[in-house]
Design an enzyme around this catalytic site. Sequence first.
Site, PDB file in Angstrom:
ATOM      1  N   HIS A  80       0.874  -1.165   0.000  1.00 32.96           N
ATOM      2  CA  HIS A  80       0.000   0.000   0.000  1.00 32.96           C
ATOM      3  C   HIS A  80       0.912   1.215   0.000  1.00 32.96           C
ATOM      4  O   HIS A  80       2.023   1.181   0.542  1.00 32.96           O
ATOM      5  CB  HIS A  80      -0.886   0.021   1.253  1.00 32.96           C
ATOM      6  CG  HIS A  80      -1.573   1.348   1.465  1.00 32.96           C
ATOM      7  ND1 HIS A  80      -2.666   1.747   0.738  1.00 32.96           N
ATOM      8  CD2 HIS A  80      -1.277   2.371   2.320  1.00 32.96           C
ATOM      9  CE1 HIS A  80      -3.048   2.956   1.138  1.00 32.96           C
ATOM     10  NE2 HIS A  80      -2.219   3.353   2.087  1.00 32.96           N
TER      11      HIS A  80
ATOM     12  N   CYS B 279      -4.608   1.865  -4.869  1.00 32.70           N
ATOM     13  CA  CYS B 279      -3.985   2.947  -4.104  1.00 32.70           C
ATOM     14  C   CYS B 279      -2.656   3.397  -4.717  1.00 32.70           C
ATOM     15  O   CYS B 279      -2.302   4.584  -4.646  1.00 32.70           O
ATOM     16  CB  CYS B 279      -3.766   2.510  -2.662  1.00 32.70           C
ATOM     17  SG  CYS B 279      -2.751   1.016  -2.488  1.00 32.70           S
TER      18      CYS B 279
END
Length: 225
Positions: free
Chosen positions: A50, A124
Amino acid sequence: MDHDRSSNSSSTDDYNCNVFEDDTAQVLLNVYDLTPLNKYLFCFGLGIFHSGIEVYGMEYGFGAHDLSLSGVFEAEPKSCPGFIYRCSIPLGRIDMPFSEFRHFLETVASEYHGDTYHLITKNCNHFTDDISSRLTGNRIPGWVNRLAKLGSICSCLLPESLQVTTVKQLPEYHPCAENDAAEPILISIPRISTEMDDLEKDHLQLISPPGNGEVSFIREATRRS
């Protein structure tokens, strides 16, 4: 300069307007591990990550929900709930006052609705790469999102459940008056409970910051007719 803040994210705008007097800021990419397997995969240039963009003392990321509203959220730098912080990578600097940057972010939020999130094509890391490119002209390192790139080429090799996934519980969006348009939307994202195997859980973490931590979703800029 003292950058101490209240834990209530709703005061972010007021705080920043008072503290950030300079019109320049460093842009950082904060990268997080989503699985302990990354310590082995990283040796081969792979991993499940992430990432968030840190600018003006806050970190911004992109997560999924089932509403056609902003999926862009902010959190304390290097502390995105549920993820394991790995490293920070300098991407450049911006010559832009905070108020202008905030407007830019609210405008971009209209392009990143929670219901448009896709693990392979719009995750993301795609968000942070796009933001970095627009702000600094620099792209994020290729290894951060390499897994998604491989998946786009060989999507047939991935289970269908990993190609398109959404969170089970929706954030609570509350209506507000026009003069509150710049305020972030405070939500507490509940822990996702499913019967998926460990691999699927690792991929699901790419979608929305898990755990019981509080994050703020950025409200989109008001479109004028």
